[in-house]
Design a protein around this motif. Sequence first.
Motif, short mmCIF file in Angstrom:
data_model
loop_
_atom_site.label_atom_id
_atom_site.label_comp_id
_atom_site.label_asym_id
_atom_site.label_seq_id
_atom_site.Cartn_x
_atom_site.Cartn_y
_atom_site.Cartn_z
N UNK A 621 18.17 13.68 -17.20
CA UNK A 621 17.98 12.25 -17.43
C UNK A 621 18.25 11.52 -16.11
N UNK A 622 17.52 10.44 -15.92
CA UNK A 622 17.57 9.74 -14.64
C UNK A 622 18.52 8.55 -14.71
N UNK A 623 19.43 8.45 -13.77
CA UNK A 623 20.34 7.32 -13.69
C UNK A 623 19.78 6.34 -12.66
N UNK A 624 19.28 5.21 -13.17
CA UNK A 624 18.59 4.26 -12.31
C UNK A 624 19.49 3.08 -11.97
N UNK A 625 19.70 2.89 -10.68
CA UNK A 625 20.43 1.73 -10.19
C UNK A 625 19.46 0.86 -9.38
N UNK A 626 19.60 -0.44 -9.50
CA UNK A 626 18.69 -1.35 -8.79
C UNK A 626 18.77 -1.14 -7.29
N UNK A 627 19.94 -0.75 -6.80
CA UNK A 627 20.10 -0.53 -5.36
C UNK A 627 19.13 0.53 -4.84
N UNK A 628 18.78 1.44 -5.69
CA UNK A 628 17.86 2.50 -5.26
C UNK A 628 16.46 1.93 -5.02
N UNK A 629 16.03 1.04 -5.89
CA UNK A 629 14.73 0.40 -5.70
C UNK A 629 14.75 -0.42 -4.41
N UNK A 630 15.85 -1.12 -4.20
CA UNK A 630 15.99 -1.91 -2.97
C UNK A 630 15.92 -1.01 -1.74
N UNK A 631 16.52 0.18 -1.84
CA UNK A 631 16.49 1.12 -0.71
C UNK A 631 15.08 1.55 -0.37
N UNK A 632 14.25 1.74 -1.37
CA UNK A 632 12.87 2.15 -1.09
C UNK A 632 12.00 0.96 -0.69
N UNK A 633 12.42 -0.25 -1.02
CA UNK A 633 11.78 -1.43 -0.43
C UNK A 633 12.01 -1.41 1.08
N UNK A 634 13.22 -1.05 1.49
CA UNK A 634 13.53 -0.95 2.91
C UNK A 634 12.70 0.16 3.57
N UNK A 635 12.43 1.22 2.82
CA UNK A 635 11.57 2.29 3.32
C UNK A 635 10.17 1.76 3.60
N UNK A 636 9.66 0.95 2.67
CA UNK A 636 8.33 0.35 2.89
C UNK A 636 8.34 -0.55 4.13
N UNK A 637 9.41 -1.29 4.30
CA UNK A 637 9.53 -2.15 5.48
C UNK A 637 9.56 -1.31 6.76
N UNK A 638 10.23 -0.17 6.72
CA UNK A 638 10.29 0.73 7.87
C UNK A 638 8.89 1.20 8.25
N UNK A 639 8.11 1.58 7.26
CA UNK A 639 6.74 2.04 7.50
C UNK A 639 5.90 0.90 8.09
N UNK A 640 6.07 -0.28 7.53
CA UNK A 640 5.34 -1.46 7.99
C UNK A 640 5.64 -1.74 9.46
N UNK A 641 6.91 -1.71 9.82
CA UNK A 641 7.30 -1.98 11.20
C UNK A 641 6.77 -0.92 12.15
N UNK A 642 6.76 0.34 11.67
CA UNK A 642 6.18 1.41 12.49
C UNK A 642 4.70 1.15 12.73
N UNK A 643 3.99 0.71 11.70
CA UNK A 643 2.57 0.41 11.83
C UNK A 643 2.34 -0.71 12.85
N UNK A 644 3.16 -1.73 12.80
CA UNK A 644 3.02 -2.84 13.75
C UNK A 644 3.31 -2.39 15.18
N UNK A 645 4.28 -1.52 15.35
CA UNK A 645 4.59 -0.98 16.68
C UNK A 645 3.38 -0.22 17.23
N UNK A 646 2.79 0.62 16.36
CA UNK A 646 1.66 1.42 16.81
C UNK A 646 0.47 0.53 17.13
N UNK A 647 0.21 -0.47 16.31
CA UNK A 647 -0.87 -1.41 16.60
C UNK A 647 -0.66 -2.10 17.95
N UNK A 648 0.57 -2.45 18.21
CA UNK A 648 0.90 -3.17 19.44
C UNK A 648 0.64 -2.31 20.67
N UNK A 649 0.79 -0.99 20.54
CA UNK A 649 0.70 -0.10 21.70
C UNK A 649 -0.55 0.77 21.71
#
Length: 941
Positions: A621-649
């Motif tokens: 059974x899965x124990x779901x905490x909201x903090x985990x969803x927030x953590x993967x929102x940060x993961x999406x932001x990390x990917x986004x920032x990497x994409x912007x860095x690559x576009x810039x260079x």
Amino acid sequence: MITSSRLIHFQTLMSSPLDKTYNPTAVEKKWGAHWAEHKLFQPRQTEKSEPFCIVIPPPNVTGSLHIGHALNNTLQDILIRWKRMQGFQALWLPGTDHAGIATQNVVERQLKEEGLSREDLGRPAFIERVWKWRHQSGDHILEQLKQLGASCDWERLRFTMDDGLSLAVKKVFVQLFEEGIIYRGERLINWCPRCLTALSDIEVEHEDVKGTLYHIRYALADEPEVFLTVATTRPETLLGDTAVAVHPDDPRYQHLIGKRVQLPLTTRTIPILADSILVDREFGTGAVKITPAHDFNDFEAGERHGLQPLTILDFKARMDPLGLKNAMVDQTLLANLSLKSVKDARLLVIESLQEQELLLKEEPHPMAVGKCYRCKTVVEPYLSPQWFVKTAPLAAPAIDAVETGEIRIIPEGWQNNYLGWMRQIKDWCISRQIWWGHQIPAWYCRTCNKEHLLETGHAIGTTTEGGVIPESVTMSCFITSDAKPIVSETAPTQCPQCGGDNLFQDPDVLDTWFSSSLWPFSTLGWPEETEDFKKFYPTSTLVTGLDILFFWVARMVMMGIKLTGQVPFRDVYIHALVRDAEGQKMSKSKGNVIDPLTKMNEYGTDALRFTMASMASPGRDMKLAEERIEGYRNFATKIWNAARFIQLHTDGTKTPSPPNSRPFADRWILSRLNHAICEVTKALDTYRFDQATSYLYQFIWHEYCDWYIELAKPSLQRDNDPDAGATRHTLLESFETIQRLLHPVMPFITEEIWQSFPHEGLSIMTQPFPTENVDWNDAQSELDFSLLQAFVSTTRTGRALLNIPANQPLAIFGTSTHSNESASLKDLQTSIESILRSTLTLAGTPDWPSDRILQLVAGNLTIGLPVEPNLDLQQVVKKVKKQIDAKHKECSRLESRVSSPAFREKAEPSVIQESEERVISLQQELALLTSSEQQLGTMLR
């Protein structure tokens, strides 16, 4: 791998740069519309591609998206997007379930608010009202699924009561009736006195409660001064007793077998029988009452001994005056009990037993009470004529299909649950006394069945237009089991026996699960041999929860094999339940419900999807905490920032160079990317969604973003760097591949990023899923990176120990006792200096300055860090000792865990390996800290 021709074409398809911050809501809306406009969810019609089909577990039309839906449909969507990108003709077939009882309850509540009931409207008008509600609100959950990113072929949308499925239901009912598999008979069934309908065994939820065991004295008929004490939890039903049972081997009662007792509160006597099946000598007094009309075990005992059931409760679970009269209940008590609820009747019976000194004692007794799975009302065993499916002939081949591996149940542990239930399966009650649903295709002739139509409270009335039973008759339980039905796919116009036209249709509807059991093939056009049926049946995978393994999965297997000759699906993946962070079941009353729609709006749909997949560990059974969803929102932001860095260079594309001629960091990241591709594919192949997301997260965040981009920066930022062209190409090539690898799990952000880079095609989902590229494998670069990583990580540990800011340049020393590592360090020197923003002197320790150099040992490496003169060594030593204590405690705890036989027996191999690796890591950290403490202590002296 991106070919040079694709790269050249990319230059004409460059989109606008990404925004500074990721806005999930805008991105999701844009690409959801794009996918729908271009019909990208339809199967690709290519001759060579294999079919892959999933049919959605149809949500109830009454439903709204809850966290269980979010999990189930995320996993299905990952599979279908993955297979679509692999080139399969991937069909995810959507639909909804008419949900008989649930939907009828919704509309009845609406009527109640208007001061009406369904009886006020009458059956035709009520059904019309339900259809109106279904058209207005019944697809609400489908729009929510689209918001989740569900890539179903929405043009193939089905409903369990649409014309095609209704035709299939009628055909199956008639066929099984003619084969004797469907029959009508009077049996004890589960009855909901609130919904006023029969329920199958698995529609009853059992709740543990604190009950009472009553010890009641039954006087012997021929020796009134001698009593047999019977223990029961239901004193109110003793009025319907037809016998008392004892165990044939119980010496306490053997002399009483064959005698009769006076049934308390009545004028009847009943026999004392021997029954080794019913009686447990250790329970209560070892003597039990037999009430065939109000207990399932008693009903079976009654059939064994030829006892006639006496029904004393009516269909609303009230004491039935006629039943009490037939049971020969004392007249005064009968008057008091008439139409009383079970609860009130129990009190009156107990009071009467006490007055007659027949209640010997009461004692607490834990027990399980059955409740309706819909309205939670206590269910009563009720003797009633109903329609049944004879399950034995259907269950045997369904058992064989799983035992032979024709159907795989994943995780394998649930296979025993399935087989255990199927081997003990009972006949399935399929009739329901409600109005909304598939009305049973059976008719009765009033003339031929006159004596079998009971008018107890429900007059039969006259024929109505179309042969529909009048509104006043609502329950077929008032049509006895001896009535002869006319079963037909179409409404008959005359009786085949007498030729008369005084016919009416059975008013019952079929159990919702009956039509759902036909879902995998009826949705593809069966009973017609449609192209969809021929191509996509049997379907490939069913994704479902454990809670409907018996409700639905087992019945689909039985029906699929019986009606099509083939299993309905090859794989059944069963996911666990989602609970709150403390492992508690989510409920509104507890206030711990996590609303997926709210979290999608707050953190983005991709973050929720990644969370759901990351938690899908088999059997847990899965124990779901909201903090985990927030953590993967940060993961999406990390990917986004990497994409912007690559576009810039990257301002275009360069001529590709072979992987083995590229700089070290490029060779390393391509090798690691190839490893990630293999691991993610393997994980998805085995339904290990948790492992797939773990590999993705680890690779993208910790290897690609934390290390590779940092290693790539120097050549991108230096003018005329000879490696810059190859690095730009590797950035584009690897990042585009990452988007395709990640797309099945995070479709929205990957589409947005992919579209913003040079590309060809309408969508990322039409691109191929990455496959292994052996040219990218580079074992030496991976060894070199491990050396670099160890050097940098150890140096950073030393910085932290000595309180040296991360951006402060240092003069670092380094050496290795291994000759190959020493050579590699020379090649890596520039990269190490760039990452650490320091100078590195490679020399043996004898050549290092003798004073105030902290030596950090990691494997074959020794790293020297200068200890500044003004450093407070006492405070540093104190801090190091504190860390040593903490690491010792953690290491001891983990060592104890790893050595525990119970842990090694129950834990998954991957968990054991992870724990063992952590112990080794802690031991290495302790060695480094202990050595540091000793060196710093020497400096203090």
